[in-house]
Design a protein around this motif. Structure first.
Motif, PDB file in Angstrom:
ATOM      1  N   ARG A 166       0.834  -1.218   0.000  1.00 41.58           N
ATOM      2  CA  ARG A 166       0.000   0.000   0.000  1.00 41.58           C
ATOM      3  C   ARG A 166       0.866   1.264   0.000  1.00 41.58           C
ATOM      4  O   ARG A 166       0.592   2.218  -0.721  1.00 41.58           O
ATOM      5  N   ASP A 169       2.696   1.609  -3.360  1.00 38.47           N
ATOM      6  CA  ASP A 169       1.789   2.031  -4.429  1.00 38.47           C
ATOM      7  C   ASP A 169       1.510   3.532  -4.332  1.00 38.47           C
ATOM      8  O   ASP A 169       1.494   4.240  -5.338  1.00 38.47           O
ATOM      9  N   ASP A 170       1.312   4.013  -3.114  1.00 38.19           N
ATOM     10  CA  ASP A 170       1.087   5.459  -2.931  1.00 38.19           C
ATOM     11  C   ASP A 170       2.337   6.261  -3.289  1.00 38.19           C
ATOM     12  O   ASP A 170       2.253   7.353  -3.847  1.00 38.19           O
ATOM     13  N   HIS A 224       1.276   7.195   6.173  1.00 38.19           N
ATOM     14  CA  HIS A 224       0.912   5.835   6.587  1.00 38.19           C
ATOM     15  C   HIS A 224       1.361   5.559   8.019  1.00 38.19           C
ATOM     16  O   HIS A 224       1.337   4.411   8.460  1.00 38.19           O
TER      17      HIS A 224
END
Ligand code: GLU
Ligand code: MG
Length: 453
Positions: A166, A169-170, A224
């Motif tokens: 995640r 990907d960001d 995150h």
């Protein structure tokens, strides 16, 4: 891009603050921001900054450099072509800056101007350098006493891909939105360690891109709730973070061999041209001094150890990952295009403008003086005896920042390229950092380097 176009893009993205950023002699990315209301005006005027900031070390303390005290200022003037909207900060944008004197001249202590000068020198010799950086970093979390790895995944393991999917990907989406082309990603050797590479660009853009990647990875990781560390050796018992530089030399527009990769010669040994070997000869000859620019923190020298694939000796070789210079095998059918050199003793504590400018200055000196790099090494130079290394002319890289700075101060080619002001300010800053950490335990040193870059 003219200021009005920049303004229009900023308005469309609802930007309030535009950061004017630069990388200082301590390798820290710093800057000030303008409110959008003053953007157009400040793109021409710049933002004022005290001269002392180029004597400011990465421990937020001022080194003693004549003329870099409380009196006097320079202007941070942005390069509009570097304008990007920040995907990881609300209503924010940034541009990378040059440092100009109040007389509107490039300031002699400006690292970005130094790289521009080296690029111009190469152009005079009919060459353009293309470069790309392999960005290694750890994802980690803070603990009450320090930091711990974000996961326990193994090298290149699919478990690691999933753990960071995640976030990565960001990161990639954010890089794409800023116009960067990602080449590869992999979970690296260390637990929580990652590697991301960006498509090559001309040397100045490649240095700008290296800063953009650091900013983006850090910013997205923070969203995150995770910390990204670009320190050279954030965990003392794990693999270090390199910032290996891939480079190639191309015929400059209008010069002989314009648009051709000058490192490549199908008849040369391993497909490398005579000029390519001279470039390697120059880099190896200046290497002990050059690492003062490319491995720029006290913590860097815990990374440059034998058998860690970071390089530790003045050796080079074909596909040799213990060489300070690896000549990677070219890609099938793309030999002319993909021939390049990988410079391994570099990490993210090095200001990328100084690192790439220093690398270029060293290599060009090799070409000018037709230096012979000696024989390529086809084994781990760390496994050779001292006598055998001496016989092959292979020496250990400096084992401390101070030793590297000694070599830099003794290197007349690199100091002449940097110029007296940048040399003295840089050395003063780095000596101060070295003194500050000299009596600190290694764990404390690693902890204090963890989040700087
Ligand atoms: N992490 C290693 C370094 O410190 C490099 C590993 C590799 O990519 O070969 O340079
Ligand atoms: Mg790697």
């Amino acid at each position: 891009m003219d200021p009005q176009t920049v303004l229009q893009r900023a308005v469309e993205a609802h930007v309030r603050l535009v950061r004017f950023l630069y990388c200082d002699n301590g390798g820290i990315i710093r800057g000030k921001a303008t409110h959008i209301n003053g953007l157009v005006r400040r793109m021409a005027e710049g933002i004022g900054q005290t001269l002392a900031m180029q004597a400011f070390a990465s421990i937020d303390a001022l080194a003693a450099v004549e003329g870099m005290g409380p009196v006097g200022e320079f202007r941070l003037v942005p390069d509009p072509t570097t304008f990007v909207i920040l995907p990881y900060a609300p209503n924010s944008a940034m541009m990378l800056c040059d440092m100009l004197t109040l007389e509107r001249q490039p300031w002699a202590a400006c690292p970005r101007t130094f790289l521009k000068r080296m690029v111009a020198t190469a152009a005079q010799m009919g060459m353009v350098m293309q470069a790309a950086v392999e960005h290694e970093f750890y994802l980690a979390r803070a603990t009450p006493t320090g930091y711990e790895s974000f996961d326990r995944s193994l090298c290149y393991s699919s478990v690691g891909f999933d753990a960071s999917a995640r976030i990565i990907d960001d990161v990639i989406a954010a890089l794409e939105r800023q116009g960067l082309q990602v080449e590869q990603f992999m979970p690296e050797l260390g637990p929580g360690q990652q590697e991301l590479s960006i498509h090559h660009a001309d040397a100045l853009r490649a240095a700008d891109n290296a800063l953009l990647v650091r900013e983006t990875v850090r910013g997205v990781a923070q969203q995150h709730g995770v910390i990204a560390s670009f320190a050279a050796k954030p965990f003392l018992d794990q693999a270090g973070n390199g910032a290996h530089i891939h480079c190639s030399l191309w015929g400059a527009p209008g010069a002989a061999h314009a648009g051709y990769n000058l490192l490549f010669d199908p008849r040369g040994r391993g497909g490398i041209s005579q000029m390519g070997f001279h470039f390697i000869g120059g880099v190896l000859a200046h290497l002990p001094a050059l690492v003062a620019l490319t491995c720029a923190s006290p913590n860097s020298y815990r990374r440059l150890l034998p058998h860690f694939w970071s390089s530790a000796y003045t050796a080079y070789g074909f596909d040799n990952r213990e060489g300070a210079i690896r000549i990677p095998s070219a890609f099938w059918g793309r030999e002319a295009e993909s021939t390049n050199l990988e410079f391994k003793p570099a990490d993210h504590s090095g200001n990328p403008y100084l690192a790439l400018g220093g690398l270029l200055a060293a290599g060009l000196d090799g070409i000018r003086r037709q230096l012979d790099p000696g024989e390529p090494v086809d084994l781990d130079p760390g496994n050779l005896s001292d006598t055998e290394r001496a016989r092959r002319g292979i020496t250990r890289l400096p084992t401390s920042l101070d030793a590297a700075l000694d070599a830099l101060q003794a290197d007349t080619v690199l100091t002449a390229a940097l110029g007296p002001l940048l040399t003295s300010a840089y050395v003063a800053v780095k000596r101060l950092e070295s003194r500050y950490f000299a009596d600190k335990p290694p764990e404390e040193e690693a902890r204090q380097h963890f989040c700087k870059y």
